[in-house]
Design an enzyme around this catalytic site. Structure first.
Site, PDB file in Angstrom:
ATOM      1  N   ASP A  94      14.862  44.395   5.053  1.00 15.18           N
ATOM      2  CA  ASP A  94      13.693  44.732   4.239  1.00 15.18           C
ATOM      3  C   ASP A  94      12.478  44.249   5.013  1.00 15.18           C
ATOM      4  OD1 ASP A  94      11.560  44.770   2.504  1.00 15.18           O
ATOM      5  OD2 ASP A  94      12.682  44.006   0.791  1.00 15.18           O
TER       6      ASP A  94
ATOM      7  N   ALA B  45       8.368  53.117   6.035  1.00  7.55           N
ATOM      8  CA  ALA B  45       7.103  53.454   5.367  1.00  7.55           C
ATOM      9  C   ALA B  45       7.364  53.737   3.908  1.00  7.55           C
ATOM     10  CB  ALA B  45       6.462  54.688   6.005  1.00  7.55           C
TER      11      ALA B  45
ATOM     12  N   ASP C  66      -1.627  62.415   9.274  1.00  6.46           N
ATOM     13  CA  ASP C  66      -2.839  63.242   9.145  1.00  6.46           C
ATOM     14  C   ASP C  66      -3.591  62.899   7.860  1.00  6.46           C
ATOM     15  OD1 ASP C  66      -0.538  64.244   7.802  1.00  6.46           O
ATOM     16  OD2 ASP C  66      -1.473  66.203   7.522  1.00  6.46           O
TER      17      ASP C  66
ATOM     18  N   TYR D 111      -1.793  56.776  -0.580  1.00  8.78           N
ATOM     19  CA  TYR D 111      -0.873  56.746   0.563  1.00  8.78           C
ATOM     20  C   TYR D 111      -1.671  56.745   1.870  1.00  8.78           C
ATOM     21  CZ  TYR D 111       2.013  58.815   4.257  1.00  8.78           C
ATOM     22  OH  TYR D 111       2.619  59.080   5.456  1.00  8.78           O
TER      23      TYR D 111
ATOM     24  N   TRP E  32       2.973  66.532   8.293  1.00 10.01           N
ATOM     25  CA  TRP E  32       3.914  67.454   7.621  1.00 10.01           C
ATOM     26  C   TRP E  32       5.300  67.351   8.277  1.00 10.01           C
ATOM     27  CZ3 TRP E  32       1.322  72.797   6.142  1.00 10.01           C
ATOM     28  CH2 TRP E  32       0.070  72.571   5.601  1.00 10.01           C
TER      29      TRP E  32
HETATM   30  N1  LIG Z   1       7.276  62.450   5.813  1.00 16.54           N
HETATM   31  C1  LIG Z   1       6.159  63.005   6.254  1.00 16.54           C
HETATM   32  O1  LIG Z   1       5.839  64.144   5.921  1.00 16.54           O
HETATM   33  C2  LIG Z   1       5.260  62.260   7.182  1.00 16.54           C
HETATM   34  C3  LIG Z   1       5.535  60.968   7.587  1.00 16.54           C
HETATM   35  N2  LIG Z   1       4.640  60.306   8.400  1.00 16.54           N
HETATM   36  C4  LIG Z   1       4.918  58.950   8.840  1.00 16.54           C
HETATM   37  O2  LIG Z   1       6.056  58.989   9.687  1.00 16.54           O
HETATM   38  C5  LIG Z   1       6.830  57.803   9.533  1.00 16.54           C
HETATM   39  C6  LIG Z   1       8.261  58.150   9.205  1.00 16.54           C
HETATM   40  O3  LIG Z   1       8.277  58.861   7.991  1.00 16.54           O
HETATM   41  P1  LIG Z   1       9.600  59.494   7.374  1.00 16.54           P
HETATM   42  O4  LIG Z   1      10.756  59.228   8.253  1.00 16.54           O
HETATM   43  O5  LIG Z   1       9.292  60.870   6.957  1.00 16.54           O
HETATM   44  O6  LIG Z   1       9.722  58.614   6.051  1.00 16.54           O
HETATM   45  P2  LIG Z   1      11.003  58.344   5.151  1.00 16.54           P
HETATM   46  O7  LIG Z   1      10.475  58.068   3.779  1.00 16.54           O
HETATM   47  O8  LIG Z   1      12.030  59.389   5.342  1.00 16.54           O
HETATM   48  O9  LIG Z   1      11.577  57.011   5.813  1.00 16.54           O
HETATM   49  C7  LIG Z   1      10.977  55.774   5.644  1.00 16.54           C
HETATM   50  C8  LIG Z   1      12.092  54.766   5.636  1.00 16.54           C
HETATM   51  O10 LIG Z   1      11.514  53.475   5.418  1.00 16.54           O
HETATM   52  C9  LIG Z   1      12.368  52.808   4.521  1.00 16.54           C
HETATM   53  N3  LIG Z   1      11.683  51.732   3.845  1.00 16.54           N
HETATM   54  C10 LIG Z   1      10.837  51.782   2.803  1.00 16.54           C
HETATM   55  N4  LIG Z   1      10.491  50.541   2.442  1.00 16.54           N
HETATM   56  C11 LIG Z   1      11.128  49.696   3.269  1.00 16.54           C
HETATM   57  C12 LIG Z   1      11.199  48.294   3.385  1.00 16.54           C
HETATM   58  N5  LIG Z   1      10.534  47.482   2.548  1.00 16.54           N
HETATM   59  N6  LIG Z   1      11.956  47.756   4.357  1.00 16.54           N
HETATM   60  C13 LIG Z   1      12.653  48.544   5.198  1.00 16.54           C
HETATM   61  N7  LIG Z   1      12.638  49.870   5.128  1.00 16.54           N
HETATM   62  C14 LIG Z   1      11.894  50.445   4.174  1.00 16.54           C
HETATM   63  C15 LIG Z   1      12.819  53.876   3.553  1.00 16.54           C
HETATM   64  O11 LIG Z   1      13.949  53.460   2.820  1.00 16.54           O
HETATM   65  P3  LIG Z   1      14.185  54.075   1.344  1.00 16.54           P
HETATM   66  O12 LIG Z   1      14.304  55.555   1.524  1.00 16.54           O
HETATM   67  O13 LIG Z   1      15.434  53.406   0.916  1.00 16.54           O
HETATM   68  O14 LIG Z   1      12.981  53.701   0.544  1.00 16.54           O
HETATM   69  C16 LIG Z   1      13.114  55.012   4.520  1.00 16.54           C
HETATM   70  O15 LIG Z   1      14.415  54.915   5.020  1.00 16.54           O
HETATM   71  C17 LIG Z   1       6.107  56.981   8.457  1.00 16.54           C
HETATM   72  O16 LIG Z   1       5.251  56.074   9.076  1.00 16.54           O
HETATM   73  C18 LIG Z   1       5.292  58.018   7.704  1.00 16.54           C
HETATM   74  O17 LIG Z   1       4.147  57.459   7.089  1.00 16.54           O
HETATM   75  C19 LIG Z   1       3.507  60.892   8.849  1.00 16.54           C
HETATM   76  C20 LIG Z   1       3.203  62.170   8.494  1.00 16.54           C
HETATM   77  C21 LIG Z   1       4.082  62.984   7.669  1.00 16.54           C
HETATM   78  C1  LIG Z   2       7.215  71.566  -4.070  1.00 14.97           C
HETATM   79  C2  LIG Z   2       5.898  72.305  -3.995  1.00 14.97           C
HETATM   80  C3  LIG Z   2       4.807  71.731  -3.397  1.00 14.97           C
HETATM   81  N1  LIG Z   2       3.620  72.393  -3.363  1.00 14.97           N
HETATM   82  C4  LIG Z   2       2.464  71.786  -2.705  1.00 14.97           C
HETATM   83  C5  LIG Z   2       2.130  70.359  -3.136  1.00 14.97           C
HETATM   84  C6  LIG Z   2       1.388  69.846  -1.928  1.00 14.97           C
HETATM   85  O1  LIG Z   2       0.036  70.234  -2.010  1.00 14.97           O
HETATM   86  C7  LIG Z   2       2.049  70.568  -0.774  1.00 14.97           C
HETATM   87  C8  LIG Z   2       3.022  69.703   0.008  1.00 14.97           C
HETATM   88  O2  LIG Z   2       3.979  69.218  -0.870  1.00 14.97           O
HETATM   89  P1  LIG Z   2       4.819  67.887  -0.674  1.00 14.97           P
HETATM   90  O3  LIG Z   2       4.572  67.050  -1.860  1.00 14.97           O
HETATM   91  O4  LIG Z   2       6.201  68.284  -0.341  1.00 14.97           O
HETATM   92  O5  LIG Z   2       4.230  67.243   0.617  1.00 14.97           O
HETATM   93  P2  LIG Z   2       3.469  65.846   0.794  1.00 14.97           P
HETATM   94  O6  LIG Z   2       4.272  64.780   0.194  1.00 14.97           O
HETATM   95  O7  LIG Z   2       2.056  65.944   0.442  1.00 14.97           O
HETATM   96  O8  LIG Z   2       3.614  65.775   2.372  1.00 14.97           O
HETATM   97  C9  LIG Z   2       2.967  64.760   3.060  1.00 14.97           C
HETATM   98  O9  LIG Z   2       3.845  63.650   3.152  1.00 14.97           O
HETATM   99  C10 LIG Z   2       3.222  62.514   3.709  1.00 14.97           C
HETATM  100  C11 LIG Z   2       4.278  61.418   3.786  1.00 14.97           C
HETATM  101  C12 LIG Z   2       2.481  62.784   4.952  1.00 14.97           C
HETATM  102  O10 LIG Z   2       2.224  61.868   5.728  1.00 14.97           O
HETATM  103  C13 LIG Z   2       1.848  64.141   5.141  1.00 14.97           C
HETATM  104  O11 LIG Z   2       1.694  64.488   6.509  1.00 14.97           O
HETATM  105  C14 LIG Z   2       2.566  65.240   4.431  1.00 14.97           C
HETATM  106  O12 LIG Z   2       3.727  65.661   5.113  1.00 14.97           O
HETATM  107  O13 LIG Z   2       2.733  71.696  -1.325  1.00 14.97           O
HETATM  108  C15 LIG Z   2       3.488  73.662  -3.894  1.00 14.97           C
HETATM  109  O14 LIG Z   2       2.409  74.273  -3.854  1.00 14.97           O
HETATM  110  N2  LIG Z   2       4.580  74.260  -4.486  1.00 14.97           N
HETATM  111  C16 LIG Z   2       5.781  73.621  -4.578  1.00 14.97           C
HETATM  112  O15 LIG Z   2       6.750  74.186  -5.160  1.00 14.97           O
END
Ligand SMILES: NC(=O)C1=CN([C@@H]2O[C@H](COP(=O)(O)OP(=O)(O)OC[C@H]3O[C@@H](n4cnc5c(N)ncnc54)[C@H](OP(=O)(O)O)[C@@H]3O)[C@@H](O)[C@H]2O)C=CC1
Ligand SMILES: Cc1cn([C@H]2C[C@H](O)[C@@H](COP(=O)(O)OP(=O)(O)O[C@H]3O[C@@H](C)C(=O)[C@@H](O)[C@H]3O)O2)c(=O)[nH]c1=O
Length: 316
Positions: free
Chosen positions: A64, A88, A130, A159, A184
Site C-alpha cells: 500500500d 494512482a 491530460d 482527480y 485516455w
Molecule cells: N486510466 C486512464 O485513463 C489514465 C491514467 N493516467 C495515469 O496513468 C497511471 C496509470 O493509470 P492506470 O493504470 O490506468 O490506473 P489503474 O486504476 O488501472 O491502476 C492504478 C493502480 O494503483 C493501485 N492503487 C491505488 N491505490 C493504491 C495504494 N494506496 N497503494 C498501492 N496501489 C494502489 C490500484 O489498485 P486498486 O485497483 O486495487 O485500487 C491500481 O492497481 C496513473 O498515474 C494515472 O493517473 C493518465 C491518463 C489516463
Molecule cells: C460510459 C460513457 C461515457 N461517456 C462519456 C463520459 C466522459 O465524458 C467520457 C469518458 O468516459 P470515462 O468516464 O470512461 O472516462 P474518464 O474516466 O473521464 O477517463 C479519464 O480517466 C482518467 C483516469 C484520465 O487520466 C483521463 O485521461 C481519462 O482517460 O465519455 C459517454 O458519453 N457515454 C457513455 O456511455
C-alpha cells in the site's frame, strides 16, 4: 468525420510500421513496479517478464503506497535503481467526493515515494494526465498540436487537481525523475473506455456518447515502450506520451464498435446531455513533439493502436 478532425493537424495518419519492442536499458539493473495490478502496471510486468529483466512488481495488496513504513522497507529490501510508479487513484467521478483518499495516493504518497527515491538517487518514473490542463477550446487555436509541456496546468476536476499536486510533489523532491503525462489510457486489462464500451455493447443496442470532448486515446503498450525509450536516452523531467491524432469519445466509441463488429447504435451528444459528477476538459490534446524527435519512439495513429489492442484482446 474522424478524417475531417485529423485534417487540422496536417500530418500523415496512415498506419505505420510498429517498431520492435524497446528493451529495458542495461544501465538500470533492478526495476521496481508499483501498482502492478493496474492496467499500466500489468503491462509493465508483462514487458519486464518478457525481457528477462531483474524486476519486482508489487500490487496494492502487496504494498500500500500510503503506508510509509512499508514503502521504505520495500525500497531498502529490494534496492531498485529505478522505480515505476503506476499506482494512482483514477476514479474521476468518485474523486469529487473522495478527495482525501485521492490526495493521499496521488499527492502525499507520490511525494513521499519521490523523497525516498531522491535520497538514494533512484530514478523515479511517475505518470500523470491530460486532465491537469484546463481543456479550453480556445487553447486549441493557439496550440493546434496540443498543450505544450510547460503550459500552466489548471485542472477542472478533483482527480486532475490531485494529479497536478502530485507532479509538483515529485518535482520538488529534487531527485532524478520522469513525469509522463498520458491521456485516455487503454490497455488489455483494467478499467478503461474500450472495456466499458465492449461491456455496454452486450447490454444495450443504443448508446449516447459525448462528441464535444477532444483528446487522444493512448495505449499501455506504447506507453511502456516510450518510457523505455526515454530512459534509454537519459531523458529527465516532464514529457507528453500519447498516440498521434485527435478524436472525441463518440468517434473513439464508433471505431471500437466497428472494429469489434458490434451492432450498436451510437448517438453523438453534447456533454450537457451526458451529465457526470466530475467535469471533463473539452480539449486535452498533449503536444508530443519532443518525443517524436527521439529515435525508436512509438507514436502511431490512435486508430492503428485501437486496432492493435482489439486484436490482442481477441487473441488473448
Ligand atoms: N486510466 C486512464 O485513463 C489514465 C491514467 N493516467 C495515469 O496513468 C497511471 C496509470 O493509470 P492506470 O493504470 O490506468 O490506473 P489503474 O486504476 O488501472 O491502476 C492504478 C493502480 O494503483 C493501485 N492503487 C491505488 N491505490 C493504491 C495504494 N494506496 N497503494 C498501492 N496501489 C494502489 C490500484 O489498485 P486498486 O485497483 O486495487 O485500487 C491500481 O492497481 C496513473 O498515474 C494515472 O493517473 C493518465 C491518463 C489516463
Ligand atoms: C460510459 C460513457 C461515457 N461517456 C462519456 C463520459 C466522459 O465524458 C467520457 C469518458 O468516459 P470515462 O468516464 O470512461 O472516462 P474518464 O474516466 O473521464 O477517463 C479519464 O480517466 C482518467 C483516469 C484520465 O487520466 C483521463 O485521461 C481519462 O482517460 O465519455 C459517454 O458519453 N457515454 C457513455 O456511455
Amino acid at each position: 468525420m474522424v478524417g475531417d478532425l485529423m485534417k487540422g493537424r496536417n500530418e500523415d495518419l496512415s498506419p505505420q510500421q510498429v517498431p520492435e519492442p524497446a528493451r529495458p536499458p542495461q544501465h538500470y539493473r533492478r526495476w521496481l513496479i508499483l501498482g502492478a495490478g493496474g492496467q499500466l502496471g500489468s503491462e509493465w510486468v508483462e514487458w519486464m517478464e518478457r525481457s528477462g529483466a531483474d524486476y519486482l512488481g508489487l500490487t496494492r495488496k502487496e504494498l500500500d503506497i500510503t503506508d510509509k513504513t512499508a514503502v521504505e522497507r520495500a525500497l531498502s529490501d529490494y534496492d531498485p535503481d529505478v522505480v515505476i510508479n503506476c499506482t494512482a487513484y483514477t476514479k474521476v467521478d468518485q474523486a469529487e467526493d473522495e478527495i482525501e483518499s485521492a490526495s493521499s495516493i496521488n499527492v502525499d504518497a507520490a511525494g513521499h515515494l519521490a523523497a525516498l527515491c531522491a535520497a538514494d538517487d533512484r530514478m523515479l518514473v511517475h505518470y500523470s494526465t491530460d486532465y491537469v490542463f484546463p481543456g479550453r477550446m480556445e487553447d486549441r487555436v493557439r496550440h493546434p498540436a496540443g498543450y505544450p509541456v510547460d503550459f500552466p496546468p489548471e485542472p477542472v476536476n478533483s482527480y486532475g487537481r490531485t494529479k497536478w499536486l502530485g507532479e509538483q510533489a515529485v518535482r520538488s523532491a529534487g531527485g532524478p525523475h520522469l513525469i509522463l503525462r498520458v491521456s485516455w489510457l487503454c490497455g488489455k486489462s483494467g478499467r478503461n473506455f474500450v472495456h466499458t464500451m465492449l461491456r455496454l455493447a452486450e447490454e444495450r443496442d443504443r448508446l449516447t456518447v459525448v462528441n464535444d470532448q477532444f483528446g487522444t486515446p493512448t495505449f499501455t503498450a506504447p506507453v511502456v515502450h516510450n518510457t523505455l525509450v526515454l530512459l534509454e536516452q537519459g531523458a529527465r523531467n516532464t514529457w507528453h506520451v500519447t498516440s498521434r491524432g485527435e478524436t472525441t469519445w463518440y468517434h473513439f466509441a464508433s471505431l471500437i464498435f466497428s472494429l469489434a463488429k458490434k451492432n450498436v447504435e451510437v448517438v453523438p451528444v453534447p456533454s450537457s446531455e451526458f451529465p457526470t459528477r466530475a467535469k471533463r476538459p473539452a480539449w486535452s490534446l498533449l503536444d508530443t513533439g519532443s518525443l517524436s524527435g527521439l529515435p525508436g519512439n512509438r507514436l502511431l495513429p490512435w486508430q492503428q493502436e485501437t486496432e492493435i489492442l482489439l486484436k490482442s484482446l481477441k487473441t488473448g
